[in-house]
Scaffold this motif. Structure first.
Motif, mmCIF file in Angstrom:
data_model
loop_
_atom_site.group_PDB
_atom_site.id
_atom_site.type_symbol
_atom_site.label_atom_id
_atom_site.label_comp_id
_atom_site.label_asym_id
_atom_site.label_seq_id
_atom_site.Cartn_x
_atom_site.Cartn_y
_atom_site.Cartn_z
ATOM 1 N N TYR A 342 43.315 24.196 -27.029
ATOM 2 C CA TYR A 342 42.813 23.118 -28.183
ATOM 3 C C TYR A 342 43.042 21.838 -27.691
ATOM 4 O O TYR A 342 43.808 21.482 -26.872
ATOM 5 C CB TYR A 342 43.806 23.497 -29.245
ATOM 6 C CG TYR A 342 43.769 24.643 -29.815
ATOM 7 C CD1 TYR A 342 42.778 25.372 -29.912
ATOM 8 C CD2 TYR A 342 44.918 25.107 -30.672
ATOM 9 C CE1 TYR A 342 42.387 26.589 -30.860
ATOM 10 C CE2 TYR A 342 44.707 26.298 -31.706
ATOM 11 C CZ TYR A 342 43.456 27.084 -31.465
ATOM 12 O OH TYR A 342 43.531 28.267 -32.229
ATOM 13 N N SER A 343 42.098 20.853 -28.307
ATOM 14 C CA SER A 343 41.917 19.631 -27.920
ATOM 15 C C SER A 343 43.496 19.355 -28.683
ATOM 16 O O SER A 343 44.257 19.844 -29.477
ATOM 17 C CB SER A 343 40.808 18.860 -28.730
ATOM 18 O OG SER A 343 40.883 18.814 -30.099
ATOM 19 N N PHE A 344 43.896 18.048 -28.372
ATOM 20 C CA PHE A 344 44.958 17.543 -28.907
ATOM 21 C C PHE A 344 45.094 17.200 -30.116
ATOM 22 O O PHE A 344 46.200 17.655 -30.927
ATOM 23 C CB PHE A 344 45.489 16.086 -28.189
ATOM 24 C CG PHE A 344 46.891 15.941 -28.379
ATOM 25 C CD1 PHE A 344 48.037 16.628 -28.380
ATOM 26 C CD2 PHE A 344 47.282 14.393 -28.472
ATOM 27 C CE1 PHE A 344 49.322 16.484 -28.686
ATOM 28 C CE2 PHE A 344 48.627 14.124 -28.869
ATOM 29 C CZ PHE A 344 49.654 14.946 -28.857
ATOM 30 N N ASN A 345 44.115 16.808 -30.852
ATOM 31 C CA ASN A 345 44.126 16.728 -32.423
ATOM 32 C C ASN A 345 44.098 18.071 -33.007
ATOM 33 O O ASN A 345 44.969 18.206 -33.925
ATOM 34 C CB ASN A 345 42.887 15.779 -32.855
ATOM 35 C CG ASN A 345 42.985 14.464 -32.201
ATOM 36 O OD1 ASN A 345 44.024 13.779 -32.328
ATOM 37 N ND2 ASN A 345 41.916 13.817 -32.343
ATOM 38 N N ARG A 346 43.551 18.985 -32.487
ATOM 39 C CA ARG A 346 43.472 20.311 -33.097
ATOM 40 C C ARG A 346 44.829 20.914 -32.852
ATOM 41 O O ARG A 346 45.511 21.869 -33.562
ATOM 42 C CB ARG A 346 42.320 21.129 -32.436
ATOM 43 C CG ARG A 346 42.053 22.396 -32.955
ATOM 44 C CD ARG A 346 40.808 23.051 -32.614
ATOM 45 N NE ARG A 346 40.791 24.675 -32.974
ATOM 46 C CZ ARG A 346 40.426 25.009 -34.296
ATOM 47 N NH1 ARG A 346 40.213 23.862 -35.227
ATOM 48 N NH2 ARG A 346 40.261 26.126 -34.794
ATOM 49 N N TYR A 347 45.586 20.848 -31.798
ATOM 50 C CA TYR A 347 46.871 21.215 -31.441
ATOM 51 C C TYR A 347 47.682 20.842 -32.304
ATOM 52 O O TYR A 347 48.489 21.604 -32.997
ATOM 53 C CB TYR A 347 47.298 20.689 -30.051
ATOM 54 C CG TYR A 347 48.873 21.072 -29.922
ATOM 55 C CD1 TYR A 347 49.151 22.294 -29.366
ATOM 56 C CD2 TYR A 347 49.464 20.041 -30.076
ATOM 57 C CE1 TYR A 347 50.485 22.526 -29.226
ATOM 58 C CE2 TYR A 347 51.046 20.334 -29.791
ATOM 59 C CZ TYR A 347 51.435 21.630 -29.461
ATOM 60 O OH TYR A 347 52.811 21.832 -29.270
ATOM 61 N N LEU A 348 47.869 19.417 -32.822
ATOM 62 C CA LEU A 348 48.618 18.745 -33.884
ATOM 63 C C LEU A 348 48.462 19.508 -35.180
ATOM 64 O O LEU A 348 49.255 19.734 -35.877
ATOM 65 C CB LEU A 348 48.451 17.524 -33.708
ATOM 66 C CG LEU A 348 48.902 16.857 -32.585
ATOM 67 C CD1 LEU A 348 48.679 15.180 -32.954
ATOM 68 C CD2 LEU A 348 50.502 16.770 -32.369
ATOM 69 N N GLU A 349 46.890 20.068 -35.450
ATOM 70 C CA GLU A 349 46.628 20.475 -36.741
ATOM 71 C C GLU A 349 46.977 22.048 -36.839
ATOM 72 O O GLU A 349 47.601 22.486 -37.870
ATOM 73 C CB GLU A 349 45.094 20.325 -36.883
ATOM 74 C CG GLU A 349 44.587 20.779 -38.059
ATOM 75 C CD GLU A 349 43.206 20.860 -38.233
ATOM 76 O OE1 GLU A 349 42.756 21.583 -38.782
ATOM 77 O OE2 GLU A 349 42.554 20.251 -37.638
ATOM 78 N N LYS A 350 46.767 22.461 -35.629
ATOM 79 C CA LYS A 350 46.871 24.281 -35.785
ATOM 80 C C LYS A 350 48.277 24.742 -35.195
ATOM 81 O O LYS A 350 48.781 25.671 -35.785
ATOM 82 C CB LYS A 350 45.735 24.837 -34.965
ATOM 83 C CG LYS A 350 44.302 24.429 -35.544
ATOM 84 C CD LYS A 350 44.217 25.347 -36.904
ATOM 85 C CE LYS A 350 42.974 24.864 -37.686
ATOM 86 N NZ LYS A 350 42.581 25.681 -38.861
ATOM 87 N N VAL A 351 48.777 24.291 -34.111
ATOM 88 C CA VAL A 351 49.860 24.689 -33.351
ATOM 89 C C VAL A 351 51.189 24.178 -33.596
ATOM 90 O O VAL A 351 52.271 24.589 -34.086
ATOM 91 C CB VAL A 351 49.889 24.773 -32.009
ATOM 92 C CG1 VAL A 351 50.898 25.357 -31.337
ATOM 93 C CG2 VAL A 351 48.454 25.719 -31.600
ATOM 94 N N TYR A 352 51.118 22.692 -33.581
ATOM 95 C CA TYR A 352 52.432 22.027 -34.128
ATOM 96 C C TYR A 352 53.200 22.348 -35.366
ATOM 97 O O TYR A 352 54.292 22.400 -35.202
ATOM 98 C CB TYR A 352 51.986 20.422 -33.906
ATOM 99 C CG TYR A 352 53.214 19.654 -34.182
ATOM 100 C CD1 TYR A 352 54.330 19.383 -33.536
ATOM 101 C CD2 TYR A 352 53.166 19.080 -35.549
ATOM 102 C CE1 TYR A 352 55.333 18.487 -33.771
ATOM 103 C CE2 TYR A 352 54.568 18.232 -35.899
ATOM 104 C CZ TYR A 352 55.333 17.875 -35.173
ATOM 105 O OH TYR A 352 56.633 17.402 -35.594
ATOM 106 N N PRO A 353 52.386 22.497 -36.397
ATOM 107 C CA PRO A 353 53.150 22.946 -37.513
ATOM 108 C C PRO A 353 54.000 24.100 -37.354
ATOM 109 O O PRO A 353 54.843 24.095 -38.252
ATOM 110 C CB PRO A 353 52.049 22.871 -38.772
ATOM 111 C CG PRO A 353 50.790 22.398 -38.129
ATOM 112 C CD PRO A 353 50.864 22.381 -36.533
ATOM 113 N N HIS A 354 53.523 24.850 -36.398
ATOM 114 C CA HIS A 354 54.667 26.050 -36.267
ATOM 115 C C HIS A 354 55.749 25.901 -35.318
ATOM 116 O O HIS A 354 56.569 27.028 -35.196
ATOM 117 C CB HIS A 354 53.637 27.069 -35.772
ATOM 118 C CG HIS A 354 52.414 27.538 -36.908
ATOM 119 N ND1 HIS A 354 52.725 28.397 -37.740
ATOM 120 C CD2 HIS A 354 51.308 27.124 -36.707
ATOM 121 C CE1 HIS A 354 51.596 28.552 -38.470
ATOM 122 N NE2 HIS A 354 50.609 27.806 -37.590
#
Length: 506
Positions: A342-354
């Protein structure tokens, strides 16, 4: 390998390569990679943290004179594809066919632990490769008892040792060959002591380097247990391993592999291999290594899991292949937890919350620093440039940069040239071996994470001039980088090296 299996292997190699190239486009360098890249500028028979082969590979990549992630991941990606190919070939050598190969390669693709460990420019991926190549030759030797396989096995043991010292676990597993009459007779027939002598002769230069440098491997190992491994239980290690390779893979392939190994009627081959794998695993478990140290062992287990399904289940119930494959495909949702696909912004949106990684003083707490290091090092180099440009010309002349952490020193040396920054030195890790000699310049720019008054012991005048905030750090120490202007050194470089002799890994 028939045409159908070749197409399966080609398909997964293409998918694997695409995933890694996408990850390259979204990431910077992980901190340790900067050290590994720097080793290519200092070829030697050994380094403080690892054997010499990574330096040779880095040297070749450095010929491109590039700081591109793509260039410095070139050999990692080649190794990754070879791992897929030889795991498939090993599966075939063990009696597997197209269905077994398909399941095994799919399992490797969806394992987040394999994704990350095979993405980065580290000895880890090359260690996995030589372990897989060695295991393939071990299988061939047990099958055919031939001298050619034994010499290839020797070659990959040598390359494995010169890549990463965890090859000793594989070597310990090879002692299984002496426990069974069939292989013991073959070893004696082929004068295996000659293989042993060649192996020893090839690794002697590294052993001599260790001796001449007071065995830094022992110092690093002691520090590793003191700061990390002693706090990890063996149960949590195994649990972490099963999660890292994807719980679905663990359930659908690793468990069946163990059942196949210990219940197989093929006593002449499988029993020897199961003993070798068990010896490697038990020694590694006893030493309580990190969970990713077990990854090469998992790569040797997976073929047996694929063969279990193909020979024990799918023979009578072919339809089961579809739900098993579907469940493995569901495991692909975990790929972004190992690779920056994922792009970093998408990572923060999709993966980081978990991920529960928020720390006091930070805004996020991103687990893997390669996600944000493009921005981190660009900012750091620009700030260093502004500090360097602020110096009078007479102070610029001999000025150097002291990177407290080897990653910082490596970043300056990799990215600093276009900014006409002076070279960096450090006393952390392998940078200790490359530290300058003689008198220190009157002015040194120091770059560190939080270290308080660390530099005051070495300079009469220390001024904090810049503080760089990193909202993505996952530990308090790396929330801030500090830039200091240090003047009037209290000692020479030679004295500094003496002072840090026992503090290389601090």
């Amino acid at each position: 390998m028939n045409r159908q299996i070749k197409l399966i292997v080609l398909f997964f190699c293409i998918i694997k390569l695409i995933l890694h190239l996408i990850a390259d486009s979204h990431s910077g360098f992980q901190g340790d990679e900067l050290l590994h890249i720097e080793t290519g500028n200092h070829l030697a028979f050994g380094y403080m943290e690892f054997p010499p082969l990574i330096g040779l590979i880095a040297f070749i990549q450095n010929l491109f004179q590039s700081h591109s992630v793509f260039v410095h991941h070139l050999f990692s990606h080649i190794a990754t594809l070879l791992i897929l190919i030889y795991v498939a070939i090993t599966t075939i050598e063990l009696g597997g066919k197209n269905k077994a190969v398909f399941l095994v390669l799919l399992a490797i693709i969806i394992a987040p632990g394999f994704g990350r460990s095979q993405q980065l420019f580290q000895p880890v991926v090359f260690s996995q490769l030589f372990w897989v190549l060695g295991f393939y030759q071990l299988v061939r030797f047990i099958n055919y008892l031939d001298k050619k396989s034994l010499w290839y096995l020797t070659l990959f043991c040598i390359l494995g040792f010169l890549t990463k010292y965890d090859s000793v676990f594989f070597l310990f597993g090879l002692s299984a060959l002496l426990l069974f009459k069939k292989t013991r007779i073959a070893l004696i027939k082929h004068k295996f002591w000659l293989n042993t002598i060649v192996f020893v002769l090839c690794i002697v230069p590294n052993i001599i380097w260790q001796f001449r440098n007071d065995f830094p491997l022992l110092q690093m190992t002691h520090r590793l247990y003191e700061t990390q491994l002693d706090d990890i239980s063996r149960l949590s290690n195994v649990t972490g391993l099963l999660i890292a390779i994807n719980p679905i893979v663990s359930l659908l392939l690793v468990v069946p592999a163990l059942i196949y190994l210990f219940k197989s009627k093929d006593k002449s081959v499988v029993r020897i291999l199961s003993t070798a794998i068990s010896l490697s695993f038990l020694l590694l478990l006893y030493t309580n290594g990190k969970s990713y140290y077990f990854f090469p062992i998992i790569l040797t287990l997976l073929p047996f899991g694929g063969i279990f399904w193909e020979q024990r289940v799918l023979v009578k119930r072919k339809w089961i292949l579809y739900p098993v494959s579907f469940l493995l495909l569901l495991g692909a949702v975990l790929i972004p937890f190992g690779m920056p696909v994922y792009s970093f912004n998408r990572y923060l949106e999709k993966v980081y919350p978990h991920e529960e990684k928020e720390i006091q003083g930070g805004e996020y707490g991103v687990k893997y620093d390669e996600y944000y290091t493009q921005e981190k090092w660009a900012t750091t180099i620009k700030e260093l440039k502004s500090v360097y440009d602020s110096l009078p010309n007479n102070e610029k002349q001999d000025c150097l940069i002291w990177g407290k952490h080897y990653g910082q020193a490596g970043a300056v040396n990799l990215f600093g040239t276009p900014y006409q920054l002076p070279k960096a030195f450090s006393y952390h890790g392998s940078f200790y071996s490359w530290a300058p000699k003689g008198q220190m310049p009157d002015v040194v720019i120091a770059l560190s994470y939080r270290v308080g008054t660390f530099f005051n012991a070495y300079f009469e005048d220390v001024t904090l001039v810049k503080t760089i905030y990193n909202p993505y750090a996952d530990n308090e120490e790396e929330l801030y980088q500090r830039i200091y202007i240090c003047k009037k050194p209290r000692q020479s470089f030679n004295k500094l090296k003496e002072l840090f002799r026992t503090r290389i890994f601090e």
